[in-house]
Write an enzyme that holds these catalytic residues in place. Structure first.
Site, PDB file in Angstrom:
ATOM      1  N   MET A  19       0.848  -1.198   0.000  1.00  7.81           N
ATOM      2  CA  MET A  19       0.000   0.000   0.000  1.00  7.81           C
ATOM      3  C   MET A  19       0.885   1.250   0.000  1.00  7.81           C
ATOM      4  O   MET A  19       1.937   1.273   0.634  1.00  7.81           O
ATOM      5  CB  MET A  19      -0.905   0.019   1.236  1.00  7.81           C
ATOM      6  CG  MET A  19      -1.771  -1.219   1.404  1.00  7.81           C
ATOM      7  SD  MET A  19      -2.739  -1.623  -0.052  1.00  7.81           S
ATOM      8  CE  MET A  19      -3.868  -0.237  -0.087  1.00  7.81           C
ATOM      9  N   GLU A 121       1.024  -4.936   3.672  1.00  4.46           N
ATOM     10  CA  GLU A 121       1.731  -5.662   2.627  1.00  4.46           C
ATOM     11  C   GLU A 121       1.178  -7.068   2.496  1.00  4.46           C
ATOM     12  O   GLU A 121       0.897  -7.715   3.505  1.00  4.46           O
ATOM     13  CB  GLU A 121       3.202  -5.826   3.002  1.00  4.46           C
ATOM     14  CG  GLU A 121       4.091  -4.667   2.715  1.00  4.46           C
ATOM     15  CD  GLU A 121       5.479  -5.042   3.172  1.00  4.46           C
ATOM     16  OE1 GLU A 121       6.304  -5.377   2.323  1.00  4.46           O
ATOM     17  OE2 GLU A 121       5.703  -5.042   4.386  1.00  4.46           O
TER      18      GLU A 121
END
Length: 742
Positions: A19, A121
DNA sequence: CATTTTCGAGCA
DNA sequence: TTGCTCGAA
């Protein structure tokens, strides 16, 4: 240390999704006026403006970096918007970011095995999906997804070429005869689709790396940020790695990397190639040596773990500098705060994921007030975790005292003390680990969930009513270890030792309430429901005894009710503590778990509800236009939507007509949660009919974490989804049509 | 002893 | 198994 694993296949398709400045995005979604402004998220801000933990890309242009203080950031970027991390119970509370991460995971986990690597993640194994895409003649790929995939950065393509777009298009096309490249191309398409879906449904952008293993995917996922994806074809691995500074590799950013630089003169990954495997093993041991040798060559066999839930929950706080704790009362107070947060998270995990933590660990940092810098480690301590806020609070404090004794014991130093030679506490954390799914039945899903409703509990029997739902949990020997109680307003765990119940009553109750189908008794194999044998666990021999701290590793552990000579502190059970003794805390929980869950579901549904028109128009680029400073209003300029479709339509599509194929149900319909099912209190027939779900209706996050037997049963009971009405064409050539120019 | 707060892996 | 260190984000 890293461990080397053999490559299981040289043509896996692995993605790492990261992200973009995640905490900032979460805050910007909450406060949309911050979008496109230089923004950073800070935790606390009374000391030098707080510490930055996430920085937007706008702010990075000014040189703002993570780990700056808020004040420093203001110096280089006076207009920076600093948003504080929510504070609860006197400490930073990361719940909203964790939950936001879960939103993302529930989308990303729809296309393959998914490993949640951190709060923001995720690794994905897209091998099967990519292979299926090659075999399937009619992949449902929309034009916007194709366009997004074409924006991929494909490493190794001639970057100084004037027409890089054409190069990428060729790489995606049939001119590329490498089978592994085709698989990666499919991976890139799948990731483009997922990233767009994440954006549509969560408003978050992310970046991704697509490669043949985790190491390479991770390495490149951050190479082009934000909101872009990078592909590592097999043929470009060497060119990527050889000049790469050794410290950039995962696991080599710390001491091992430094040792390679200093001791072996290895500054780039390429430098590492000069050392034989035997030599590296000689320096760093067998495992690490082999791992290094493989790493230098881009070889990494680590599997994507199918795990979307964290393995532990921790709540901690530091007390730096003058804030260091010097009184026992302060330690106790903070341990209560930390334990309360931990308890909340454990309750949430129990409700959402049906998991129980088995171990409670306390960790503290301490230092000595003296001229000598003897910074000894405060020993961490663990004990079996007992559910209930006050239980955790008590146990955490006990663990602290056990650790403290050991810490100061040999030094005979009074604690606490403001005197030189005394000790202060600079950090406290409580961790719940060994999270295990509740014991599950091997036979029937229906019974599994049924047990949550139809089973009754000791408390109900004491109260002579059954307004609570209850569920018992067994250990491997089939003995009941806990009861889970919930009446909608509160819930908690009760240990069998604490149940004062006469066994006849239990059996009678069990008989009355169990299903006729299995002889009137649901045994624990059928979902942890009380049966006659296991009901006997709650017998007279065991039900009254106080077995606490019985698993402590050493005898230094104080018993909670035993007067503590160190502190002269005496514990008596107040009436509210008695309530907590039963794992119930009436003063807490204003919202029922059910309500919270529903609210959460509604919120996420509402967010993802967009008109089909909007969906078609969405692209990640347009998203940026939407929020760019020049276009104040979110508008989608129609004229640029159709640009470049003619070239895109040649990609991975058997005919232009198929591009119109829509109306296929999305895979993201969710049920609120499994526990919601369990609470409905339906009869068997009703339940079995409820279980005929379509594949897409079950939240994969929940599905993956269900016990395997349940997963299998679910799969069997899922109605096969109707394929889209697509015309059947054979072979992969339809996906890799020659590009127009050739 | 002013980056904080998490998390996971591996070792003994 | 527990306690600890290291690494990462």
């Amino acid at each position: 240390m890293p461990v080397s694993r053999p490559e299981t296949s040289d043509s896996r398709v692995i993605a790492h999704v990261d992200m973009d400045c995640f905490y900032v995005q979460v805050e910007q979604r909450k406060l949309p006026h911050l979008r496109s402004l230089p923004t950073a998220v800070v935790q606390y801000n009374d000391w030098k403006g707080g510490g930055l933990i996430a920085v937007s890309y706008e702010a990075r242009k000014f040189g703002v970096e993570r780990s700056m203080r808020g004040d420093e950031a203001k110096e280089v970027c006076p207009d920076i918007q600093l948003v504080q991390v929510p504070v609860g119970r006197g400490k930073a509370d990361l719940t909203i970011y964790r939950n936001a991460g879960s939103e993302v995971v529930s989308i990303l986990s729809t296309k393959g095995r998914c490993e949640r690597a951190s709060i923001d993640e995720v690794y994905l194994d897209l091998t099967e999906a990519a292979q299926a895409m090659l075999v399937d003649s009619s992949p449902e790929i929309s034009e916007t997804v194709r366009e997004e995939a074409l924006k991929s950065h494909v490493l190794g393509l001639d970057l100084d070429s004037i027409n890089i777009r054409e190069k990428v298009r060729n790489w995606f096309g049939v001119n590329n005869t490498d089978h592994r490249d085709k698989l990666l191309a499919c991976g890139a398409l799948l990731i483009a689709e997922l990233r767009m879906k994440v954006l549509e449904e969560t408003e978050f952008t992310c970046s991704a790396g697509i490669a043949h293993n985790k190491m390479l995917a991770k390495l490149v996922s951050g190479m082009n940020k934000p909101a872009q994806q990078t592909v590592v074809p097999f043929s470009s691995v060497k060119k990527l790695l050889d000049p790469l500074p050794i410290k950039k590799m995962k696991h080599l950013g710390g001491k091992l990397g430094t040792s390679l630089q200093i001791d072996l003169g290895v500054n780039t990954v390429g430098d590492l190639l000069k050392y034989s495997e035997a030599k590296l093993q000689e320096y760093y041991g067998t495992n690490t040596g082999t791992w290094l040798w493989n790493t230098a060559r881009g070889i990494n066999g680590e599997e994507v773990q199918g795990r979307v839930l964290t393995k532990s929950h921790g709540s901690g706080k530091t007390f730096p500098g003058s804030r260091a704790l010097r009184k026992m009362d302060a330690v106790e107070k903070w341990l209560k705060e930390l334990s309360a947060e931990l308890s909340d998270r454990l309750q949430a995990d129990l409700e959402q994921n049906k998991r129980l933590a088995k171990t409670l660990t306390l960790h503290a940092n301490a230092f000595q007030v003296s001229d000598s810098d003897s910074v000894r480690k405060f020993p961490s301590k663990s004990c079996p975790l007992r559910y209930g806020v006050s239980k955790i609070q008590e146990d955490a404090f006990m663990l602290f005292q056990a650790g403290l004794r050991e810490y100061i014991g040999p030094f005979k130093v009074k604690f606490p003390s403001t005197q030189p030679g005394g000790w202060r506490i600079t950090g406290l954390s409580v961790i719940a680990s060994k999270l295990e799914a509740i014991p599950s039945g091997t036979r029937s899903i229906t019974n599994y969930f049924n047990s949550l409703d139809h089973n009754c509990c000791p408390l109900d029997m004491l109260n002579d009513k059954c307004t609570h739902e209850a569920h018992s949990f067994q250990n491997e020997k089939g003995e009941a270890t806990h009861w889970y109680l919930s009446d909608g307003d509160c819930s908690g765990i009760l240990e069998p030792e604490k149940c004062v119940v006469d066994v006849e009553h239990v059996e009678e109750y069990s008989m009355r309430n169990s299903s006729q189908e299995n002889g009137g008794v649901l045994d624990h194999e059928n979902g942890g429901v009380l049966n006659q044998e296991n009901g006997g666990v709650l017998n007279k021999e065991e039900n009254s005894h106080e077995v606490q701290f019985r698993q402590y590793p050493n005898s230094s552990m104080p018993s909670p009710n035993q007067p503590n000579d160190d502190l002269g502190k005496e514990k008596t059970l107040s009436s509210s503590e008695c309530q907590n003794y039963l794992g119930l805390d009436q003063t807490k929980a204003k919202t029922s778990p059910m309500e919270k869950e529903l609210a959460c579901t509604m919120e996420s549904k509402g967010r993802s509800t967009k008109s089909p028109k909007d969906k078609e128009m969405y692209s990640i680029e347009r998203y940026f236009q939407k929020w760019s400073p020049c276009t104040s209003k979110p508008e989608y300029p129609k004229n640029i939507l159709e640009s470049n479709t003619s070239s895109g339509s040649q990609l991975l599509s058997s005919s232009p007509s198929e591009l119109k194929m829509e109306g296929v149900p999305h895979d993201n319909l969710r049920i609120g949660s499994v526990s919601e099912m369990g609470r409905h209190g339906l009869g068997l027939d009703e339940q079995s009919s409820m279980w005929s779900y379509e594949a897409g209706e079950i939240d994969p996050v929940i599905f993956n974490e269900l016990p395997v037997e349940i997963q299998n049963e679910l799969r069997a009971s899922i109605r096969p989804r109707k394929r889209a009405n697509i015309c059947r064409k054979d072979s992969i050539d339809h996906y890799f049509l020659p590009s127009k120019g050739s």
